[in-house]
Scaffold this motif. Structure first.
Motif, PDB file in Angstrom:
ATOM      1  N   GLN A 176      23.067 -35.189 -20.100  1.00 39.78           N
ATOM      2  CA  GLN A 176      22.646 -34.975 -21.488  1.00 39.78           C
ATOM      3  C   GLN A 176      22.606 -33.493 -21.849  1.00 39.78           C
ATOM      4  OE1 GLN A 176      18.812 -36.782 -21.788  1.00 39.78           O
ATOM      5  NE2 GLN A 176      19.591 -38.867 -21.965  1.00 39.78           N
ATOM      6  N   LEU A 177      22.299 -32.642 -20.874  1.00 36.70           N
ATOM      7  CA  LEU A 177      22.035 -31.239 -21.164  1.00 36.70           C
ATOM      8  C   LEU A 177      23.167 -30.529 -21.912  1.00 36.70           C
ATOM      9  CD1 LEU A 177      20.145 -30.084 -17.951  1.00 36.70           C
ATOM     10  CD2 LEU A 177      19.265 -30.172 -20.287  1.00 36.70           C
ATOM     11  N   PRO A 178      24.458 -30.687 -21.525  1.00 36.02           N
ATOM     12  CA  PRO A 178      25.507 -29.992 -22.289  1.00 36.02           C
ATOM     13  C   PRO A 178      25.534 -30.392 -23.760  1.00 36.02           C
ATOM     14  CG  PRO A 178      26.363 -30.800 -20.199  1.00 36.02           C
ATOM     15  CD  PRO A 178      25.010 -31.403 -20.360  1.00 36.02           C
ATOM     16  N   TRP A 179      25.213 -31.651 -24.048  1.00 40.43           N
ATOM     17  CA  TRP A 179      25.216 -32.098 -25.439  1.00 40.43           C
ATOM     18  C   TRP A 179      23.964 -31.628 -26.178  1.00 40.43           C
ATOM     19  CZ3 TRP A 179      29.636 -33.545 -27.289  1.00 40.43           C
ATOM     20  CH2 TRP A 179      30.586 -34.115 -26.428  1.00 40.43           C
ATOM     21  N   LEU A 180      22.845 -31.528 -25.482  1.00 40.40           N
ATOM     22  CA  LEU A 180      21.634 -31.017 -26.125  1.00 40.40           C
ATOM     23  C   LEU A 180      21.788 -29.561 -26.541  1.00 40.40           C
ATOM     24  CD1 LEU A 180      18.844 -32.577 -23.868  1.00 40.40           C
ATOM     25  CD2 LEU A 180      19.373 -33.173 -26.241  1.00 40.40           C
ATOM     26  N   GLN A 181      22.669 -28.825 -25.885  1.00 36.55           N
ATOM     27  CA  GLN A 181      22.904 -27.434 -26.267  1.00 36.55           C
ATOM     28  C   GLN A 181      23.677 -27.320 -27.576  1.00 36.55           C
ATOM     29  OE1 GLN A 181      20.664 -25.810 -23.542  1.00 36.55           O
ATOM     30  NE2 GLN A 181      21.968 -24.422 -24.663  1.00 36.55           N
ATOM     31  N   GLN A 182      24.439 -28.367 -27.938  1.00 39.24           N
ATOM     32  CA  GLN A 182      25.289 -28.319 -29.135  1.00 39.24           C
ATOM     33  C   GLN A 182      24.454 -28.597 -30.382  1.00 39.24           C
ATOM     34  OE1 GLN A 182      28.481 -27.322 -28.901  1.00 39.24           O
ATOM     35  NE2 GLN A 182      28.080 -27.086 -26.703  1.00 39.24           N
ATOM     36  N   LEU A 183      23.733 -27.590 -30.825  1.00 42.27           N
ATOM     37  CA  LEU A 183      22.754 -27.749 -31.899  1.00 42.27           C
ATOM     38  C   LEU A 183      23.403 -28.204 -33.205  1.00 42.27           C
ATOM     39  CD1 LEU A 183      19.862 -27.400 -32.977  1.00 42.27           C
ATOM     40  CD2 LEU A 183      20.430 -25.000 -33.433  1.00 42.27           C
ATOM     41  N   ASP A 184      24.410 -27.475 -33.686  1.00 46.24           N
ATOM     42  CA  ASP A 184      25.011 -27.821 -34.980  1.00 46.24           C
ATOM     43  C   ASP A 184      25.702 -29.174 -34.938  1.00 46.24           C
ATOM     44  OD1 ASP A 184      24.058 -25.510 -36.002  1.00 46.24           O
ATOM     45  OD2 ASP A 184      25.992 -24.481 -36.212  1.00 46.24           O
ATOM     46  N   LEU A 185      26.311 -29.516 -33.805  1.00 42.86           N
ATOM     47  CA  LEU A 185      26.959 -30.821 -33.676  1.00 42.86           C
ATOM     48  C   LEU A 185      25.940 -31.941 -33.832  1.00 42.86           C
ATOM     49  CD1 LEU A 185      29.375 -32.638 -32.870  1.00 42.86           C
ATOM     50  CD2 LEU A 185      28.718 -32.275 -30.504  1.00 42.86           C
ATOM     51  N   LEU A 186      24.794 -31.822 -33.166  1.00 43.84           N
ATOM     52  CA  LEU A 186      23.766 -32.853 -33.259  1.00 43.84           C
ATOM     53  C   LEU A 186      23.120 -32.860 -34.645  1.00 43.84           C
ATOM     54  CD1 LEU A 186      22.040 -32.568 -29.754  1.00 43.84           C
ATOM     55  CD2 LEU A 186      23.920 -34.043 -30.477  1.00 43.84           C
ATOM     56  N   GLY A 191      22.691 -35.859 -39.813  1.00 41.83           N
ATOM     57  CA  GLY A 191      22.678 -35.639 -41.253  1.00 41.83           C
ATOM     58  C   GLY A 191      21.777 -34.501 -41.692  1.00 41.83           C
ATOM     59  N   LEU A 192      21.416 -33.608 -40.762  1.00 47.27           N
ATOM     60  CA  LEU A 192      20.580 -32.462 -41.098  1.00 47.27           C
ATOM     61  C   LEU A 192      21.438 -31.311 -41.605  1.00 47.27           C
ATOM     62  CD1 LEU A 192      18.138 -32.407 -38.030  1.00 47.27           C
ATOM     63  CD2 LEU A 192      17.767 -33.446 -40.278  1.00 47.27           C
ATOM     64  N   ARG A 193      20.810 -30.422 -42.344  1.00 45.24           N
ATOM     65  CA  ARG A 193      21.510 -29.246 -42.865  1.00 45.24           C
ATOM     66  C   ARG A 193      21.756 -28.261 -41.727  1.00 45.24           C
ATOM     67  NH1 ARG A 193      19.958 -24.300 -45.201  1.00 45.24           N
ATOM     68  NH2 ARG A 193      17.749 -24.821 -44.892  1.00 45.24           N
ATOM     69  N   VAL A 194      22.982 -27.752 -41.671  1.00 44.95           N
ATOM     70  CA  VAL A 194      23.331 -26.739 -40.679  1.00 44.95           C
ATOM     71  C   VAL A 194      22.961 -25.376 -41.233  1.00 44.95           C
ATOM     72  CG1 VAL A 194      25.211 -25.663 -39.396  1.00 44.95           C
ATOM     73  CG2 VAL A 194      25.175 -28.140 -39.718  1.00 44.95           C
ATOM     74  N   LYS A 195      22.146 -24.633 -40.497  1.00 47.24           N
ATOM     75  CA  LYS A 195      21.690 -23.320 -40.957  1.00 47.24           C
ATOM     76  C   LYS A 195      21.751 -22.327 -39.807  1.00 47.24           C
ATOM     77  CE  LYS A 195      16.967 -25.021 -40.283  1.00 47.24           C
ATOM     78  NZ  LYS A 195      15.637 -25.218 -40.893  1.00 47.24           N
ATOM     79  N   ASP A 196      21.474 -21.054 -40.141  1.00 49.90           N
ATOM     80  CA  ASP A 196      21.608 -19.982 -39.155  1.00 49.90           C
ATOM     81  C   ASP A 196      20.367 -19.796 -38.300  1.00 49.90           C
ATOM     82  OD1 ASP A 196      24.149 -19.472 -40.110  1.00 49.90           O
ATOM     83  OD2 ASP A 196      23.450 -17.985 -41.562  1.00 49.90           O
TER      84      ASP A 196
END
Length: 496
Positions: A176-186, A191-196
């Motif tokens: 799971q860990l590599p996917w948990l690092q992908q913040l904007d992808l998740l 359906g959350l807003r992608v922000k900086d």
């Protein structure tokens, strides 16, 4: 007519000009990577993907319902993205589609645009999560644990990350860990807003949460994992040998000498948690821990039929035609009861010839395994599971031991690999995608405490670095003796 001076000079100038033009290509800026795919391009790539899976995937044969499930998901994708799709999103969707195969050999090159990731490294610790910086130190010394990201609990992020993993792998924190690092992808998946920025909720021993906000980087470079020496002494009669490349031991004489020195100890702890490669040299040495040689094959294999493949397709994986062997009748029956017209005839893998090694008569082997134990490492784990003097410690392997088929999707340029063959254990049971279970379950996503490990596998061999450690061991043995006496006394009372 012989060429004159002018002709020779002209040819030389022409060759010089061609060479200059070729060198000039390296000075040109690289073309920008694609950010979007049109629906037509997406459909073309999905069509090629489906055709490749139908023709070359060995796991496709194992699941009779895979085709209607994939076609249903493909139709849903085409309806959802009617105009275009971001290349990052397309890469994520292809990952989820390939998860339907349950193929541990799937590889997908990440040629997509850089995307925001977590500005920290997560590490599971029992039922908590550590938040670590790029030096593998807590982000906040007083509040080392993290509970929420963007106001949502870690458990919810794990649930979303599981969408990119096959069902059998969704309980593995390490996967799971590599996917948990992908913040904007998740974020996009939820359906959350992608922000900086990202909001992190940290807490410490007092359980009082505190929110901090951090910038979202495109890449997080954490400290490299500490690499143990290839050979070291853990205790007077216990050695640790670590190896990541099985192919290296075939040609590296110094590595072989280190292994032999480690095997001369009464207990060898062999760390194969992150080991890959196809050489069988290590198995030739480790076979000395097996009590008595067997005439039966180590395992069996088949590949997906294809006009482009030759009969020796599995030879690089050390397989020979089954006609050269005489499996036991129950094993032969198990093989015959698995007819698959889309798969080749059966092949068998012989037990490799043993290499001379100074293994003590009472020598023990402890194998550390995990999900990153792949290819030949899988065969070592499967073989050692049947050895009386071997103990497997760690997490289950994934069963990634097939030969791969490689292809590229034309529009997106994504490069993929899938398993074109299947492996079976010495009893004829499927090993690909199943893997090997350890005898002793331990998490492998964090550095091991060797003192505790040795106490688990052999209490009398725990490290003795101080008199205090020796007294603790004595107290532990006394407690075990007292407990045994109590049990014996109680047993006598019950008999009376």
């Amino acid at each position: 007519m012989k060429p004159g001076y002018r002709e020779i000079v002209s040819c030389f100038v022409l060759l010089l000009l061609i060479s200059s033009l070729q060198l000039g290509r390296f000075l040109l800026p690289e073309p920008p990577k694609k950010e979007l795919l049109s629906q037509r391009q997406m459909q073309a790539d999905l069509t090629v993907l489906l055709e490749q899976l139908q023709q070359h995937s060995a796991f496709w044969v194992l699941d009779p319902d895979i085709e209607p499930r994939l076609e249903k998901r493909l139709q849903r994708l085409k309806q959802e993205y009617r105009d275009n799709i971001a290349i990052n999103r397309f890469t994520a969707e292809v990952n989820k589609l390939l998860g339907e195969l349950k193929d541990p050999g799937v590889r997908l090159s990440q040629t997509a645009q850089p995307s925001g990731v977590l500005p920290l490294r997560l590490r599971a610790m029992e039922d908590k999560w550590l938040a670590l910086n790029d030096k593998d130190e807590p982000l906040h010394s007083d509040m080392p644990f993290i509970s929420h990201i963007d106001g949502l609990p870690i458990s919810h992020w794990q649930k979303i990350a599981n969408r990119f993993l096959p069902p059998e792998q969704q309980n593995s924190v390490q996967l799971q860990l590599p996917w948990l690092q992908q913040l904007d992808l998740l974020r996009r998946e939820m359906g959350l807003r992608v922000k900086d920025e990202v909001l992190l909720t940290l807490y410490g021993a007092d359980l009082q949460p505190q929110n901090i906000e951090m910038k979202v980087p495109l890449r997080f470079r954490s400290a490299p994992l500490s690499i143990l020496a290839s050979w070291q002494q853990l205790a007077p009669d216990t050695a640790l040998f670590s190896l990541t490349d099985l192919n290296a031991i075939e040609t590296d004489l110094q590595l072989q000498q280190d292994l032999l020195r480690a095997m001369s100890n009464r207990t060898l702890v062999l760390d194969l948690r992150r080991t890959r490669g196809f050489s069988d040299s290590l198995l030739q040495f480790l076979g000395n821990y097996q009590d008595g040689l067997s005439s039966q094959p180590l395992g069996y294999g088949r590949y997906r039929r294809s006009p482009q493949l030759r009969r020796d397709f599995l030879r690089p994986l050390h397989f020979e035609p089954l006609t050269q062997f005489a499996p036991f009748p129950p094993v032969r029956a198990a093989l015959d009861n698995q007819p698959q017209p889309n798969l080749s005839h059966w092949y068998a893998r012989p037990i490799p010839k043993l290499a001379a090694a100074p293994v003590p008569d009472s020598g023990r082997l402890v194998l550390l395994i995990g999900p990153d134990c792949r290819q030949e490492c899988e065969w070592i784990a499967s073989a050692a599971k049947r050895w009386r003097r071997a103990l497997l410690v760690g997490e289950p392997t994934r069963g990634d031991l097939g030969r791969l088929h490689h292809f590229t999707l034309p529009a997106s340029g994504l490069k993929l690999s899938i398993s074109a063959s299947l492996g079976y254990d010495g009893y004829g049971q499927l090993l690909s995608g199943v893997g090997t279970e350890p005898d002793l379950q331990l998490p492998t996503d964090e550095p091991l405490q060797w003192q505790g490990l040795l106490s688990l596998i052999s209490p009398e061999q725990s490290l003795q670095h101080s008199a205090e450690g020796q007294s603790e061991n004595t107290q532990e043995k006394d407690t075990q003796v007292k407990g045994t006496k109590v049990k014996d006394s109680q047993a006598k009372k019950d008999q009376q």
